[in-house]
Design an enzyme around this catalytic site. Structure first.
Site, PDB file in Angstrom:
ATOM      1  N   HIS A 150       0.826  -1.201   0.000  1.00  0.00           N
ATOM      2  CA  HIS A 150       0.000   0.000   0.000  1.00  0.00           C
ATOM      3  C   HIS A 150       0.859   1.249   0.000  1.00  0.00           C
ATOM      4  CE1 HIS A 150       0.712  -0.121   4.314  1.00  0.00           C
ATOM      5  NE2 HIS A 150       0.063  -1.244   4.408  1.00  0.00           N
ATOM      6  N   CYS A 172       0.599   1.747  10.773  1.00  0.00           N
ATOM      7  CA  CYS A 172      -0.443   0.720  10.696  1.00  0.00           C
ATOM      8  C   CYS A 172      -1.239   0.557  11.982  1.00  0.00           C
ATOM      9  CB  CYS A 172       0.163  -0.623  10.309  1.00  0.00           C
ATOM     10  SG  CYS A 172       0.792  -0.625   8.620  1.00  0.00           S
TER      11      CYS A 172
END
Length: 162
Positions: free
Chosen positions: A69, A154
């Site tokens: 990502h 994250c």
């Protein structure tokens, strides 16, 4: 998570066939850079744009080509600097920013917070490059997260409750 956040914000959900991964979103002021990746598609970017338009935000799509990502390939380090792995993302979306190359391939996932830039301790050359560029760097051990191509952003959700 939704129950906790709904006390502070109205929540909206994207509808299929849209997909949107938080690791593909970088917010810098009133602009959101959203990676087109295996986890985020154009429909997801379009729906996000529609949700945010009334609040004065703009959404810019960024092609992701060599990583899971966007935040694996680029992150805002603070000020006018983007830390990036140019081989993994299309950096042309970040026109006007100073691009600082990540010295290790997966080292771009950093988090500016509280006057410091958090960076995985396993990327000492990139930490040194950030320090040389004038950033206060704080290396932290996220080795367990890195096993799943995750980084310091994250497990972070930063927002103002007001």
């Amino acid at each position: 998570m939704a129950a906790a956040l709904s006390r502070y914000r109205e929540l909206r959900r994207i509808a299929p066939p849209a997909t949107l991964e938080g690791g593909d979103v970088i917010q810098i002021g009133k602009t959101l850079y959203v990676g087109l990746s295996k986890r985020t598609n154009r429909e997801g970017v379009a729906q996000m744009q529609e949700f945010l338009k009334p609040f004065g935000y703009r959404v810019i799509a960024v092609d992701v080509r060599g990583c899971l990502h966007l935040k694996s390939g680029a992150c805002w380090a603070g000020g006018g600097t983007i830390l990036a792995n140019r081989e993994w993302i299309d950096t042309s979306a970040f026109e006007g920013f100073h691009l600082l190359d990540a010295a290790e391939p997966a080292a771009a996932d950093v988090l500016p917070i509280g006057g410091s830039v958090l960076i995985p301790a396993s990327f000492p050359r990139t930490a040194e490059a950030l320090a040389s560029a004038g950033f206060r760097v704080r290396p932290i051990d996220v080795s367990e997260l890195q096993k799943a191509e995750a980084g310091v952003t994250c497990m972070s959700l930063i927002f103002s409750a007001h």
